[in-house]
Design a protein around this motif. Structure first.
Motif, PDB file in Angstrom:
ATOM      1  N   ALA A 121       0.795  -1.204   0.028  1.00 10.75           N
ATOM      2  CA  ALA A 121       0.006   0.003   0.009  1.00 10.75           C
ATOM      3  C   ALA A 121       0.871   1.201   0.092  1.00 10.75           C
ATOM      4  O   ALA A 121       0.540   2.352  -0.684  1.00 10.75           O
ATOM      5  N   MET A 125      -0.258   0.621  -4.146  1.00 10.20           N
ATOM      6  CA  MET A 125      -1.395  -0.219  -4.561  1.00 10.20           C
ATOM      7  C   MET A 125      -2.071  -0.769  -2.955  1.00 10.20           C
ATOM      8  O   MET A 125      -1.626  -1.353  -2.338  1.00 10.20           O
ATOM      9  N   HIS A 126      -3.237   0.096  -2.768  1.00  9.68           N
ATOM     10  CA  HIS A 126      -3.740   0.000  -1.742  1.00  9.68           C
ATOM     11  C   HIS A 126      -4.567  -1.439  -1.512  1.00  9.68           C
ATOM     12  O   HIS A 126      -4.860  -2.254  -2.416  1.00  9.68           O
ATOM     13  N   VAL A 128      -7.512  -2.053  -0.977  1.00  5.81           N
ATOM     14  CA  VAL A 128      -8.743  -2.351  -1.750  1.00  5.81           C
ATOM     15  C   VAL A 128      -8.715  -2.915  -3.129  1.00  5.81           C
ATOM     16  O   VAL A 128      -9.048  -3.802  -3.487  1.00  5.81           O
ATOM     17  N   ASP A 129      -7.707  -2.075  -3.753  1.00  2.00           N
ATOM     18  CA  ASP A 129      -7.396  -2.515  -5.202  1.00  2.00           C
ATOM     19  C   ASP A 129      -6.762  -4.016  -5.084  1.00  2.00           C
ATOM     20  O   ASP A 129      -7.054  -4.652  -5.922  1.00  2.00           O
ATOM     21  N   MET A 130      -5.793  -4.229  -4.098  1.00  2.00           N
ATOM     22  CA  MET A 130      -5.170  -5.663  -3.978  1.00  2.00           C
ATOM     23  C   MET A 130      -6.310  -6.567  -4.026  1.00  2.00           C
ATOM     24  O   MET A 130      -6.299  -7.613  -4.614  1.00  2.00           O
ATOM     25  N   VAL A 132      -9.513  -6.557  -4.791  1.00  2.40           N
ATOM     26  CA  VAL A 132     -10.477  -6.596  -6.043  1.00  2.40           C
ATOM     27  C   VAL A 132      -9.436  -7.455  -7.191  1.00  2.40           C
ATOM     28  O   VAL A 132      -9.952  -8.295  -7.936  1.00  2.40           O
ATOM     29  N   LEU A 133      -8.201  -7.296  -7.310  1.00  5.44           N
ATOM     30  CA  LEU A 133      -7.238  -7.666  -8.271  1.00  5.44           C
ATOM     31  C   LEU A 133      -7.329  -9.470  -8.182  1.00  5.44           C
ATOM     32  O   LEU A 133      -7.383 -10.315  -8.906  1.00  5.44           O
ATOM     33  N   ASP A 136     -10.278 -11.551  -8.963  1.00  8.06           N
ATOM     34  CA  ASP A 136     -10.544 -11.625 -10.231  1.00  8.06           C
ATOM     35  C   ASP A 136     -10.150 -13.127 -10.733  1.00  8.06           C
ATOM     36  O   ASP A 136      -9.121 -13.147 -11.127  1.00  8.06           O
ATOM     37  N   ASP A 147       0.211  -6.646 -12.869  1.00  2.24           N
ATOM     38  CA  ASP A 147      -0.727  -5.368 -12.697  1.00  2.24           C
ATOM     39  C   ASP A 147      -0.231  -4.822 -11.254  1.00  2.24           C
ATOM     40  O   ASP A 147      -0.018  -3.437 -11.259  1.00  2.24           O
ATOM     41  N   ILE A 148       0.256  -5.523 -10.577  1.00  4.71           N
ATOM     42  CA  ILE A 148       0.811  -5.026  -9.151  1.00  4.71           C
ATOM     43  C   ILE A 148       2.051  -4.310  -9.649  1.00  4.71           C
ATOM     44  O   ILE A 148       2.354  -3.219  -9.169  1.00  4.71           O
ATOM     45  N   ARG A 151       1.718  -0.838 -11.254  1.00  3.13           N
ATOM     46  CA  ARG A 151       1.307   0.026 -10.148  1.00  3.13           C
ATOM     47  C   ARG A 151       2.518   0.635  -9.436  1.00  3.13           C
ATOM     48  O   ARG A 151       2.282   1.846  -9.101  1.00  3.13           O
TER      49      ARG A 151
END
Length: 167
Positions: A121, A125-126, A128-130, A132-133, A136, A147-148, A151
């Motif tokens: 974070a 990469m916070h 919440v975003d982690m 969601v990722l 998936d 993706d990480i 970011r």
């Protein structure tokens, strides 16, 4: 762990095993030896040698099934396992579950992450975003880590190192 049915990692099972670390304000990537992948502790030990005071990450993808991120800063180790149910089959994932002090997953457990969703974070990469990722189910572990990495600022290097940039 003997007797649990977990599978030890072989070269063919490891999709990528990289250390990512910042030195002089730039990200660097180095391959991690297979011997570093025996457990979270051995992975943290291998990654710790890259810690220049800004922390270092161990990024491991296994059998297009799950990933483990280990972050070391000094004597502190933080862990994120992308799929807790991987501990039923893989020693490295089981080691992550043990390190986190979680109960062993059972067959009817839902696929989901375990550990520190805020592991990066402060790097961009916070949590919440982690969350969601990693939720998936359409993405492979290398795509998630790509993706990480993007970011955090080393996406192109990660993609090149893992072959994701190949046509």
């Amino acid at each position: 762990m003997p007797g649990t049915g977990s599978v030890r990692l072989l070269d063919d099972d490891v999709d990528f095993a990289l250390a990512a670390y910042r030195r002089d304000g730039r990200w660097h990537l180095d391959d991690l030896a297979e011997t570093a992948l025996e457990s979270v502790e051995t992975l943290a030990g291998a990654v710790r040698r890259f810690d220049s005071g800004e922390g270092a990450l161990g990024l491991v993808g296994v059998d297009e099934d799950f990933f483990v991120i280990v972050r070391v800063e000094g004597h502190t180790t933080r862990v994120l396992l992308s799929d807790v149910t991987a501990a039923e089959e893989w020693e490295l994932a089981e080691s992550a579950v043990d390190f986190l002090g979680l109960p062993d997953p059972v067959d009817d457990d839902d696929v989901g992450p375990a550990g520190d969703l805020a592991i990066v974070a402060d790097l961009g990469m916070h949590a919440v975003d982690m969350a969601v990722l990693v939720d998936d189910v359409e993405l492979y572990p290398d795509e998630m880590i790509s993706d990480i990495a993007a970011r955090l600022g080393f996406g192109a290097d990660f993609d090149e190192a893992t072959g994701l940039d190949a046509p």
